[in-house]
Design a protein around this motif. Structure first.
Motif, short mmCIF file in Angstrom:
data_model
loop_
_atom_site.label_atom_id
_atom_site.label_comp_id
_atom_site.label_asym_id
_atom_site.label_seq_id
_atom_site.Cartn_x
_atom_site.Cartn_y
_atom_site.Cartn_z
N CYS A 184 11.44 2.27 0.70
CA CYS A 184 10.07 1.83 0.46
C CYS A 184 9.18 2.98 0.00
N VAL B 182 -0.04 2.81 1.17
CA VAL B 182 -0.09 3.42 -0.16
C VAL B 182 -1.44 3.20 -0.83
N VAL C 298 6.97 4.48 1.69
CA VAL C 298 5.64 4.05 2.09
C VAL C 298 4.93 5.11 2.91
N ARG D 74 2.76 -1.76 2.32
CA ARG D 74 2.45 -0.96 1.13
C ARG D 74 0.96 -0.99 0.80
#
Length: 413
Positions: free
Chosen positions: A9, A106, A11, A102
């Motif tokens: 990921c 992010v 992340v 996410r």
């Protein structure tokens, strides 16, 4: 349902150091994640979001106790992730969980919205899995996230159980599908906290109360039920299960006073003051805000009567004067706005939207730029949509003049 954070990921930092396989979240404490959004925590979140536009975050003065002492301001992202649409299957669960992780870690959105009934109760479970991963891997601290949920429409089986136990009666259920009886609200909140893995939610909405009950039982009975619900909300605040409460709505704040479903925001605030005093916890509303549903900023259908004078204002203006934060829902009208070619072409030609790729993000940018709005909530699940919408974190909202010019541009075309 996700039980581990995939190493691919990328992340959070722990996932980007070339770890093979997956990182289990089983080491997280089984105890609910304690805490709530705080002025200090949310300010730190914004300060550490170096790649985001300065305009991503908005400061919201907290006029109620229990969040900070003395009351301060929460710093919340002007974009929040919603979790309404989607099927009741494991694949959608995984998409929602990944999208929340996410979007938060992010793209730095720190507003998460869900409801007890979304996706037949699976939405809260998927959000809970994301929160567990963020907690375990250090993607966020609890005091940095503003989490809201809703009670009113039941997840599968809850009404039937409460009716069979005698906790509520059939008369407490409107249309066979909605209740705001205190016993129901308590059971719904208990289920939400368990699904989310939280000790406290920052905001609990009563879900579409006017839309579901006002016409059926009449205004007098409705206000009495709402009073009982507010009394319960104040008790939930007192024990720390919720920090604030509000109304998540669809129609009642977007129709004129002549409409049977209309609610006066001032009358609801006055009810909250009667129940909880000046320190009451009724501090937020949610309603659709989009180019397709512009009533919140366009129509002066709320009446304020300060010091005996009468003024007609929009619901966003009324909320600002009454100390109520406004969250916008349905910025894409559940995808309906994406189906019109004329609107897509007009949005693509709008001067202040030209630097944004895609009709959805352009309309989302317009909605989140609505003057007076605290945050716009959007549901996204597929990686492509998460990235397209998340890219707005690096774009400042439109100024009020740019917003008005863009609205005029779209209306003219």
């Amino acid at each position: 349902m996700r039980s581990a954070c995939k190493a691919s990921c990328q992340v959070v930092a722990r996932c980007t150091r070339g770890m093979a396989g997956s990182v289990s979240t089983a080491s997280a404490s089984d105890a609910p994640w304690a805490g709530h959004a705080t002025p200090a925590g949310t300010a730190v979140w914004a300060a550490h979001s170096e790649r985001a536009s300065r305009g991503l975050f908005r400061s919201h003065s907290v006029h109620y106790s229990g969040v900070d002492s003395p009351p301060g301001s929460l710093t919340v992202s002007s974009l929040g992730i919603g979790t309404y649409l989607g099927g009741g299957d494991a694949e959608t669960d995984e998409l929602v969980t990944s999208a929340v992780i996410r979007t938060v870690a992010v793209h730095r959105w720190n507003v998460i919205d869900t409801a007890a009934n979304y996706r037949w109760g699976r939405a809260e479970v998927a959000v809970g899995a994301a929160l567990r991963a963020l907690r375990t891997l250090g993607g966020a601290a609890r005091e940095q996230l503003f989490v809201s949920t809703k009670a009113g429409y039941p997840p599968e089986g809850l009404l039937e159980r409460l009716l069979s136990e005698g906790a509520i009666s059939p008369a407490d259920v409107a249309g066979g599908a909605h209740s705001m009886h205190p016993a129901y609200l308590q059971a719904s909140l208990n289920g939400s906290l368990a699904a989310l893995g939280l000790a406290t939610v920052d905001l609990l909405y009563i879900h579409n109360p006017a839309e579901s009950q006002l016409r059926q039982i009449g205004r007098s009975a409705f206000m009495e039920r709402l009073r009982a619900a507010f009394e319960w909300c104040e008790r939930a605040r007192a024990v720390g299960s919720i920090k604030a409460y509000g109304l998540a709505t669809w129609t009642c704040f977007r129709v004129p006073p002549s409409d049977p479903q209309h609610l006066s925001l001032q009358s609801i605030v006055e009810l909250a003051e009667e129940v909880g005093g000046t320190d009451h916890g009724f501090r937020y509303i949610q309603l659709p805000v989009s180019v397709g549903m512009p009533e919140s900023w366009e129509q002066p259908w709320q009446v304020l009567r300060p010091a005996g004078a009468t003024r007609h204002v929009t619901v966003i203006q009324a909320a600002a004067e009454l100390g109520i934060g406004v969250f916008g829902s349905g910025p894409l009208m559940e995808g309906e706005l994406l189906k019109g070619r004329a609107l897509a072409e007009a949005a693509a030609m709008a001067p202040h939207l030209r630097g944004i790729e895609g009709t959805g993000p352009r309309l989302l940018q317009l909605a989140r730029s609505t003057p007076g709005l605290l945050a716009t909530l959007v549901g996204h699940k597929t990686p492509a949509n998460v990235e397209a919408n998340g890219a707005l974190s690096k774009v400042a909202p439109l100024s009020e003049a740019e917003f008005q010019a863009t609205v005029q541009h779209l209306q003219d075309l």
